[in-house]
Motif scaffolding. Structure first.
Motif, PDB file in Angstrom:
ATOM      1  N   MET B   1      31.335  39.693  38.460  1.00 11.64           N
ATOM      2  CA  MET B   1      32.170  40.418  37.508  1.00 11.64           C
ATOM      3  C   MET B   1      33.584  40.580  38.079  1.00 11.64           C
ATOM      4  O   MET B   1      33.736  40.833  39.264  1.00 11.64           O
ATOM      5  N   ARG B   2      34.573  40.416  37.219  1.00 10.41           N
ATOM      6  CA  ARG B   2      35.953  40.388  37.701  1.00 10.41           C
ATOM      7  C   ARG B   2      36.663  41.670  37.290  1.00 10.41           C
ATOM      8  O   ARG B   2      36.623  42.066  36.127  1.00 10.41           O
ATOM      9  N   PHE B   3      37.274  42.320  38.250  1.00  7.23           N
ATOM     10  CA  PHE B   3      38.084  43.507  37.997  1.00  7.23           C
ATOM     11  C   PHE B   3      39.458  43.301  38.605  1.00  7.23           C
ATOM     12  O   PHE B   3      39.574  42.818  39.730  1.00  7.23           O
ATOM     13  N   PRO B  34      39.206  44.120  32.913  1.00  5.70           N
ATOM     14  CA  PRO B  34      38.878  45.483  33.330  1.00  5.70           C
ATOM     15  C   PRO B  34      39.620  45.814  34.623  1.00  5.70           C
ATOM     16  O   PRO B  34      39.796  44.941  35.479  1.00  5.70           O
ATOM     17  N   THR B  35      40.063  47.038  34.730  1.00 10.39           N
ATOM     18  CA  THR B  35      40.998  47.378  35.808  1.00 10.39           C
ATOM     19  C   THR B  35      40.581  48.651  36.531  1.00 10.39           C
ATOM     20  O   THR B  35      40.215  49.644  35.896  1.00 10.39           O
ATOM     21  N   LEU B  36      40.660  48.575  37.849  1.00 13.60           N
ATOM     22  CA  LEU B  36      40.484  49.755  38.709  1.00 13.60           C
ATOM     23  C   LEU B  36      41.835  50.039  39.347  1.00 13.60           C
ATOM     24  O   LEU B  36      42.486  49.128  39.855  1.00 13.60           O
ATOM     25  N   ARG B  37      42.229  51.288  39.296  1.00 15.32           N
ATOM     26  CA  ARG B  37      43.534  51.660  39.870  1.00 15.32           C
ATOM     27  C   ARG B  37      43.354  52.848  40.814  1.00 15.32           C
ATOM     28  O   ARG B  37      42.603  53.782  40.487  1.00 15.32           O
ATOM     29  N   TYR B  88      41.636  57.869  41.094  1.00 23.19           N
ATOM     30  CA  TYR B  88      41.317  56.528  40.603  1.00 23.19           C
ATOM     31  C   TYR B  88      41.312  56.556  39.083  1.00 23.19           C
ATOM     32  O   TYR B  88      41.151  57.623  38.469  1.00 23.19           O
ATOM     33  N   SER B  89      41.510  55.399  38.493  1.00 26.33           N
ATOM     34  CA  SER B  89      41.209  55.258  37.066  1.00 26.33           C
ATOM     35  C   SER B  89      40.523  53.917  36.870  1.00 26.33           C
ATOM     36  O   SER B  89      40.814  52.941  37.577  1.00 26.33           O
ATOM     37  N   ILE B  90      39.587  53.907  35.943  1.00 30.12           N
ATOM     38  CA  ILE B  90      38.892  52.670  35.567  1.00 30.12           C
ATOM     39  C   ILE B  90      39.086  52.489  34.064  1.00 30.12           C
ATOM     40  O   ILE B  90      38.886  53.452  33.314  1.00 30.12           O
ATOM     41  N   VAL B  91      39.460  51.295  33.675  1.00 30.43           N
ATOM     42  CA  VAL B  91      39.530  50.972  32.247  1.00 30.43           C
ATOM     43  C   VAL B  91      38.636  49.766  31.994  1.00 30.43           C
ATOM     44  O   VAL B  91      38.794  48.719  32.633  1.00 30.43           O
ATOM     45  N   VAL B  92      37.677  49.954  31.111  1.00 30.38           N
ATOM     46  CA  VAL B  92      36.702  48.909  30.796  1.00 30.38           C
ATOM     47  C   VAL B  92      36.475  48.897  29.287  1.00 30.38           C
ATOM     48  O   VAL B  92      36.382  49.966  28.678  1.00 30.38           O
ATOM     49  N   PRO B  93      36.371  47.715  28.678  1.00 25.39           N
ATOM     50  CA  PRO B  93      36.016  47.701  27.246  1.00 25.39           C
ATOM     51  C   PRO B  93      34.661  48.380  27.031  1.00 25.39           C
ATOM     52  O   PRO B  93      33.762  48.269  27.865  1.00 25.39           O
ATOM     53  N   GLU B  94      34.538  49.048  25.892  1.00 22.54           N
ATOM     54  CA  GLU B  94      33.292  49.775  25.613  1.00 22.54           C
ATOM     55  C   GLU B  94      32.089  48.859  25.511  1.00 22.54           C
ATOM     56  O   GLU B  94      30.964  49.291  25.730  1.00 22.54           O
ATOM     57  N   ASP B  95      32.338  47.581  25.147  1.00 26.56           N
ATOM     58  CA  ASP B  95      31.199  46.668  25.005  1.00 26.56           C
ATOM     59  C   ASP B  95      30.898  45.916  26.305  1.00 26.56           C
ATOM     60  O   ASP B  95      30.097  45.000  26.330  1.00 26.56           O
ATOM     61  N   HIS B  96      31.551  46.314  27.395  1.00 27.06           N
ATOM     62  CA  HIS B  96      31.299  45.696  28.696  1.00 27.06           C
ATOM     63  C   HIS B  96      29.887  46.068  29.156  1.00 27.06           C
ATOM     64  O   HIS B  96      29.457  47.209  28.969  1.00 27.06           O
ATOM     65  N   PRO B  97      29.161  45.105  29.778  1.00 35.27           N
ATOM     66  CA  PRO B  97      27.779  45.404  30.194  1.00 35.27           C
ATOM     67  C   PRO B  97      27.671  46.583  31.171  1.00 35.27           C
ATOM     68  O   PRO B  97      26.615  47.218  31.267  1.00 35.27           O
ATOM     69  N   LEU B  98      28.767  46.866  31.846  1.00 36.36           N
ATOM     70  CA  LEU B  98      28.747  47.974  32.817  1.00 36.36           C
ATOM     71  C   LEU B  98      28.672  49.342  32.146  1.00 36.36           C
ATOM     72  O   LEU B  98      28.246  50.320  32.765  1.00 36.36           O
ATOM     73  N   LEU B 222      37.095  42.615  43.290  1.00 37.99           N
ATOM     74  CA  LEU B 222      38.356  43.290  42.961  1.00 37.99           C
ATOM     75  C   LEU B 222      39.520  42.375  43.314  1.00 37.99           C
ATOM     76  O   LEU B 222      39.675  41.978  44.473  1.00 37.99           O
ATOM     77  N   GLU B 223      40.304  42.029  42.328  1.00 39.64           N
ATOM     78  CA  GLU B 223      41.427  41.122  42.549  1.00 39.64           C
ATOM     79  C   GLU B 223      42.719  41.918  42.612  1.00 39.64           C
ATOM     80  O   GLU B 223      43.190  42.431  41.581  1.00 39.64           O
ATOM     81  N   PRO B 224      43.288  42.053  43.812  1.00 42.20           N
ATOM     82  CA  PRO B 224      44.514  42.853  43.943  1.00 42.20           C
ATOM     83  C   PRO B 224      45.636  42.289  43.069  1.00 42.20           C
ATOM     84  O   PRO B 224      45.810  41.081  42.981  1.00 42.20           O
ATOM     85  N   ALA B 225      46.331  43.183  42.412  1.00 43.78           N
ATOM     86  CA  ALA B 225      47.421  42.775  41.526  1.00 43.78           C
ATOM     87  C   ALA B 225      48.410  43.927  41.445  1.00 43.78           C
ATOM     88  O   ALA B 225      48.186  45.007  42.018  1.00 43.78           O
TER      89      ALA B 225
END
Lengths: 101, 252
Positions: B1-3, B34-37, B88-98, B222-225
Motif C-alpha cells: 500500500m502506498r502512502f 493517501p497521505t500521512l503528515r 500527525y494527520s492521515i487523509v485516506v479515501p473513505e472507500d480505502h480498504p484500510l 511511506l514515500e517522502p514528499a
C-alpha cells in the motif's frame, strides 16, 4: 411541561462513558428563544449538527425532544460521545434551572 | 500500500489546519495518494473542538499575552494545548480498504500508528475508546476525525512533554473554585513520552519512531514528499479565509 419564566438555564455534565455536554436554554415569552449545545463530543457531518441546532431555535419547549430527534434523523447526523437522549435530558435539566435575570 | 509522507515541521495554527484541509482536498480530487503528515506548532497554540465554545474554553487574554495561537478545529473533541508534541494527520479515501465504515473502529485502526510509534520509543500504549491512546491508564495521545469530500481526515497529538499548570493558565474551567482540583485530576490522568521514559524526547527525536510505527500499522510504504505548490497555495487560502477568521473561530 410547565410554563417557564424568562431567563437562561444551563446544564453542564460529563456523560457517563462519554463526553462533556454543555447546554444553555434561553427562554423569552414562554418560548425557547435560544438553545446552545456545546461540548467535546463528535458529530458527523459537523455542519449537519449546526443545522440540527439551528432547527431548535425559537421552538415551543414542549416540542424540543421531538424536533431534536426529527432534525438528527433528517440531517443524517451521527453523534459520538453524547446521545440524543442525553441532549433531551440536558435540555430538561437546563430548563429546570433557569436563572431569572 | 502506498502512502505519501509529509514532514512539514513547524507551522502556525492556521497554516497547520489549512494544510490538513488542503491535503484532504487533493486526496479527494485524486491529485494525491493517501497521505500521512507529521508537524508541530510554532507559535504554541490552543485548539478547540468544532462543538466547543471558544470563549468558554479558552482564556483569550492569557493566550494573547503568552503569544499562543488560538484556533477552532474542523474536528470535534476537546481543547488541546499544542506545545511539546508530535502532531500527525492521515487523509485516506473513505472507500480505502484500510478504513472501516464504522467510525469507532476506524479510530482504533488509525490510532495503531501512534501505538506502534510509542512502542518503538519504549512506551507500551493501548487504544482507549473513543479517541484516546493511553499508557499505564494515563492519556498520552488524543485523536479526532472528520469525514469530508469522501475522505477521512484524522489528526492527533502525541504528548512528548506536558506542563499541566502552563496549559491551565491558558484554559478556562467550568467552576473557578474547583480549578486546583481539576488541575490535580488532569495531572493524574495525563502523561507524556518524556515523563514515561524519564528523559526528554523532542519532536525531531520522535520522528523516526512514529514514521516506522505508522508504516507498520498502515502496512504502508511511506514515500517522502513535500506538499505540492497547489496544496501550499490552498493551505494559505484556507488559513486566511477560515482558520484565521474570527467568524470561524468564534462560531460557537
Amino acid at each position: 411541561m410547565t410554563a417557564r419564566p424568562d431567563g437562561t438555564g444551563r446544564f453542564v455534565g460529563k456523560i457517563p462513558g462519554g463526553k462533556l455536554l454543555k447546554l444553555d436554554a434561553e427562554y423569552a415569552g414562554g418560548r425557547l428563544a435560544r438553545v446552545r449545545i456545546r461540548g467535546d463530543f463528535f458529530a458527523h457531518p459537523e455542519e449537519a449538527f449546526d443545522r440540527v441546532e439551528a432547527a431548535l431555535q425559537g421552538v415551543d419547549p414542549a416540542d424540543f425532544a421531538r424536533l431534536l430527534r426529527e432534525a438528527v434523523a433528517r440531517e443524517g447526523v451521527i453523534i459520538y460521545g453524547v446521545g440524543v437522549d442525553d441532549m433531551v435530558d440536558a435540555f430538561e435539566r437546563a430548563s429546570d434551572a433557569i436563572q431569572v435575570p | 500500500m502506498r502512502f505519501r509522507f509529509l514532514e512539514t515541521g513547524a507551522g502556525t495554527a492556521a497554516f497547520n489546519m489549512g494544510l490538513d484541509e488542503a491535503v484532504l482536498e487533493s486526496v479527494a480530487a485524486g491529485a494525491a495518494p493517501p497521505t500521512l503528515r507529521f508537524y508541530r506548532w510554532e507559535p504554541r497554540a490552543v485548539s478547540v473542538g468544532y462543538f466547543q465554545g471558544l470563549e468558554e474554553e479558552v482564556d483569550l487574554e492569557a493566550c494573547a499575552r503568552a503569544g499562543v495561537d488560538v484556533i477552532r478545529r474542523a474536528t470535534g473533541g476537546g481543547a488541546v494545548y499544542h506545545a511539546a508534541e508530535l502532531t500527525y494527520s492521515i487523509v485516506v479515501p473513505e472507500d480505502h480498504p484500510l478504513v472501516p465504515r464504522d467510525v469507532l473502529e476506524s479510530y482504533w485502526i488509525l490510532c495503531r500508528g501512534v501505538i506502534e510509534g510509542l512502542g518503538r520509543l519504549g512506551v507500551k500504549a493501548d487504544f482507549a475508546p473513543l479517541n484516546d491512546v493511553i499508557t499505564g491508564g494515563r492519556k498520552v495521545s488524543g485523536n479526532a476525525q472528520t469525514r469530508k469530500l469522501g475522505c477521512v481526515l484524522q489528526h492527533g497529538t502525541v504528548l512528548l512533554e506536558v506542563d499541566v499548570d502552563e496549559m491551565f493558565g491558558l484554559l478556562k474551567v467550568p467552576q473557578e473554585k474547583l480549578r486546583g482540583k481539576l488541575i490535580e485530576d488532569v495531572k493524574q490522568r495525563v502523561t507524556s513520552v518524556s515523563r514515561e521514559l524519564g528523559r526528554t524526547i523532542g519532536y525531531a527525536e520522535s520522528l523516526d519512531a512514529f514514521k516506522e510505527g505508522f508504516a507498520v500499522a498502515l502496512a504502508a510504504e511511506l514515500e517522502p514528499a513535500a506538499p505540492t505548490e497547489r496544496e501550499l497555495a490552498r493551505a494559505a487560502e484556507i488559513a486566511a479565509e477560515k482558520y484565521a477568521n474570527p467568524a470561524w473561530n468564534r462560531k460557537r
